[in-house]
Design an enzyme around this catalytic site. Structure first.
Site, PDB file in Angstrom:
ATOM      1  N   ASN A 151       1.840   6.693   3.164  1.00 53.79           N
ATOM      2  CA  ASN A 151       2.773   5.788   3.883  1.00 53.79           C
ATOM      3  C   ASN A 151       4.260   6.067   3.791  1.00 53.79           C
ATOM      4  OD1 ASN A 151       0.655   4.457   5.237  1.00 53.79           O
ATOM      5  ND2 ASN A 151       0.361   3.103   3.445  1.00 53.79           N
ATOM      6  N   ASP A 197       1.070  -1.194   0.012  1.00 54.97           N
ATOM      7  CA  ASP A 197      -0.019  -0.120   0.079  1.00 54.97           C
ATOM      8  C   ASP A 197       0.775   1.138   0.080  1.00 54.97           C
ATOM      9  OD1 ASP A 197      -2.394   1.321  -0.103  1.00 54.97           O
ATOM     10  OD2 ASP A 197      -2.473   1.389   2.016  1.00 54.97           O
ATOM     11  N   ASP A 255       3.689   1.393   8.034  1.00 55.58           N
ATOM     12  CA  ASP A 255       2.497   0.780   7.830  1.00 55.58           C
ATOM     13  C   ASP A 255       2.465  -0.173   6.887  1.00 55.58           C
ATOM     14  OD1 ASP A 255      -0.253  -0.147   7.930  1.00 55.58           O
ATOM     15  OD2 ASP A 255      -1.129   1.642   7.137  1.00 55.58           O
TER      16      ASP A 255
END
Length: 330
Positions: free
Chosen positions: A210, A205, A222
């Site tokens: 992030n 992701d 994350d």
């Protein structure tokens, strides 16, 4: 809200539970809690009586097995051991995953930062260099517990969930069914063009939110969505704008990435396919979390007539984009 509806499990996660959970692993908070931006899990910055604040992540019940969470922790620790700027979970009492009051949680050192300047070629090259290092390590082993990103897990399964559970308005169901089937057929064609390609352990992701930037450069946070997939999954979300701008951006990212990891250009056929899969998966993710009170409050536009009309138009655009040539000749 229906007063007779069962309470969501996170409803029992109050400030006292958060502090008691940390105390159970030897971390004594001073009562200062700040809820951080997370919907899938519950994440808090917690002030400590001694030392700097920590970040406590309480995992959504029944999403991951303990083994899958620990596999993520081990991957991030492996990256940190290779001096890649990530934030591994703290080990308390010999463990990185803990349990208290029916909640599983992990604790991380607080690492701040700002959003990266993705319009700056040097910034994109720097980020690409570190993603290349992540992938060089990610290719050394395989995940055994965490799933893969595939047209099935991010496309067909979410489609079936939405249609079989009545999320699409009846008057739009035929149009949505038609366009999502066309979109998934387009995804299949993209995968056929890409041919056999390597998959590896990914961040999963890797969008700008992030990647946090400091004066020392980027660090990645994350890894909750870490999974197996094609390398380009961690690259395409850094791209935006018109086609010419995305070509330039991707060239900047690759200039750093290929210092550490070779990129297979056939994966460029997958960029719009992966974008399409993410769009389908996102709608199903919202629907599957709708019993969590945080979701209707944060996403009030979801599941309206306009929402599904927009998704139909969006998928039609993706059908056309997937049939265009890749960002540069393969």
């Amino acid at each position: 809200m229906n007063p007779d509806a069962p309470l969501h499990p996170f409803s029992g996660l109050g400030p006292a539970v958060v502090l008691d959970a940390l105390d159970s692993v030897g971390l004594r908070g001073d009562g200062r809690l700040i809820a951080l931006n997370s919907y899938e899990n519950r994440v808090y910055q917690v002030g400590m009586e001694e030392g700097p604040p920590v970040v406590a992540k309480f995992y959504r019940p029944q999403r991951w097995s303990d083994a899958a969470i620990l596999e993520e922790h081990a991957f991030v620790e492996e990256l940190a051991a290779n001096e890649i700027p990530v934030v591994p979970a703290l080990v308390q009492n010999g463990r990185s995953l803990h349990e208290f009051g029916g909640f599983r949680f992990a604790v991380f050192p607080r690492k701040g930062g700002r959003a990266p300047e993705l319009g700056d070629p040097a910034t994109l090259e720097w980020i690409g260099r570190f993603i290349g290092r992540i992938h060089a390590v990610g290719a050394l082993k395989q995940f055994n517990e965490r799933p893969a990103l595939t047209p099935d897990t991010f496309g067909r399964q979410p489609r079936d969930f939405l249609l079989s559970n009545g999320w699409i308005p009846r008057e739009l169901e035929a149009a949505y069914t038609s366009v999502i089937d066309q979109a998934l057929a387009g995804v299949a064609r993209c995968y056929e063009r890409a041919g056999e390609h390597a998959v590896l352990r990914l961040h999963g992701d890797c969008h700008a939110g992030n990647v946090l930037w400091t004066d020392a450069g980027p660090h990645f946070v994350d890894f909750d969505d870490s999974r197996t997939g094609p390398a380009v999954q961690d690259l395409w979300m850094l791209l935006s704008g018109e086609r010419g701008e995305m070509v330039r951006q991707f060239g900047d990212v690759l200039a750093g990435y290929e210092d550490f990891c070779e990129f297979d250009p056939r994966q460029l056929y997958l960029v719009e396919a992966l974008r399409t899969l993410r769009l389908v998966h996102y709608s199903a993710w919202l629907a599957s979390r709708w019993d969590d009170p945080a979701f209707p409050a944060a996403f009030p536009w979801f599941n309206t007539q306009r929402y599904w009309q927009d998704r139909i138009l969006e998928l039609r655009e993706q059908v056309a984009l997937m049939d265009e040539p890749p960002l540069w000749p393969v």
